[in-house]
Motif scaffolding. Structure first.
Motif, PDB file in Angstrom:
ATOM      1  N   GLY A   9       0.671  -1.399   0.125  1.00 56.92           N
ATOM      2  CA  GLY A   9       0.232   0.182   0.093  1.00 56.92           C
ATOM      3  C   GLY A   9       0.824   1.353  -0.150  1.00 56.92           C
ATOM      4  O   GLY A   9       1.603   1.583  -0.506  1.00 56.92           O
ATOM      5  N   PRO A  46      -4.669  -1.217   0.157  1.00 62.89           N
ATOM      6  CA  PRO A  46      -3.930  -1.481   1.286  1.00 62.89           C
ATOM      7  C   PRO A  46      -2.809  -3.048   1.445  1.00 62.89           C
ATOM      8  O   PRO A  46      -2.193  -2.736   1.850  1.00 62.89           O
ATOM      9  CB  PRO A  46      -4.587  -1.082   2.276  1.00 62.89           C
ATOM     10  CG  PRO A  46      -5.777  -0.893   2.055  1.00 62.89           C
ATOM     11  CD  PRO A  46      -5.693  -0.538   0.409  1.00 62.89           C
ATOM     12  N   GLU A  47      -4.148  -3.643   0.382  1.00 61.34           N
ATOM     13  CA  GLU A  47      -3.642  -5.634   0.193  1.00 61.34           C
ATOM     14  C   GLU A  47      -2.792  -5.006  -1.096  1.00 61.34           C
ATOM     15  O   GLU A  47      -2.304  -6.135  -1.823  1.00 61.34           O
ATOM     16  CB  GLU A  47      -4.856  -5.788   0.118  1.00 61.34           C
ATOM     17  CG  GLU A  47      -5.496  -6.170   1.223  1.00 61.34           C
ATOM     18  CD  GLU A  47      -6.369  -6.843   1.637  1.00 61.34           C
ATOM     19  OE1 GLU A  47      -6.949  -7.868   2.647  1.00 61.34           O
ATOM     20  OE2 GLU A  47      -7.218  -7.658   0.574  1.00 61.34           O
TER      21      GLU A  47
END
Length: 195
Positions: A8, A51-52
């Motif tokens: 991220g 974020p992943e």
């Protein structure tokens, strides 16, 4: 050589270096990409917002000499998701490998294999994906800029367990080296079960 894993927004300090790396590597056949750092920064920012997302960075000292990316397909651009939706494959079940780029002087050292291993292991750890997927440009065998020594990566990808899916394709536009404007290029997806 060092491998660094970031996710991220943690990639943000590396975006300018990654932009230059992508431009350098993708100038070669088959992409022949006339890139710009502004476009690259915008493209990479999309990954930074997930974020992943995953960035596998290969460093020689402090210099990034290679990188490989991945992101849940649900966080990828519509142009990548649409072929899966059309084929009845839920994008939420696909982990998308954006690219692997490595400067020529560092090839043949196992880093390409390591890039695939790291992305596959990460997709398995997330635990909700049925497929790992990436796409590659389709250039004609008689393309005038195809170097005589060019070897497609199909065999390398096949050895990693990926299958070319002619039924899953999309079009991406970019400006070829020496071209006046962007044109669309056909891209075909390669898939492997994630588990």
């Amino acid at each position: 050589m060092q491998i660094k894993i970031v996710h991220g927004a943690a990639v943000t300090p590396h975006i300018a270096d990654l932009a230059r790396l992508r431009i350098d590597v993708f100038r070669a056949f088959p992409y022949l990409y006339e890139g710009s750092e502004d476009y690259e920064a915008s493209y990479l920012a999309t990954y930074a917002q997930s974020p992943e997302s995953l960035f596998v960075l290969a460093l020689d000292g402090a210099r990034i000499v290679g990188a490989s990316t991945g992101v849940p397909m649900a966080d990828a651009s519509e142009v990548f998701q649409a072929p899966f939706v059309a084929a009845g494959i839920d994008p939420a079940k696909v982990f998308y490998f954006g690219e692997s780029v490595l400067l020529p002087a560092y090839r043949g050292r196992g880093l390409g294999v390591r890039f695939f291993e790291e992305r596959e292991a990460y997709a398995r750890r997330l635990g909700r994906f049925d497929w790992c997927a990436f796409c590659a440009v389709d250039r004609p065998k008689d393309h005038p800029l195809r170097p005589s020594e060019y070897v497609p990566l199909d065999e390398f990808w096949g050895k990693r367990g990926y299958e070319r899916r002619a039924d899953l394709g999309t079009l991406l536009a970019w400006q070829d080296i020496g071209a006046a404007e962007e044109t669309e290029k056909p891209m075909t997806f390669w898939l492997k079960p994630a588990r």
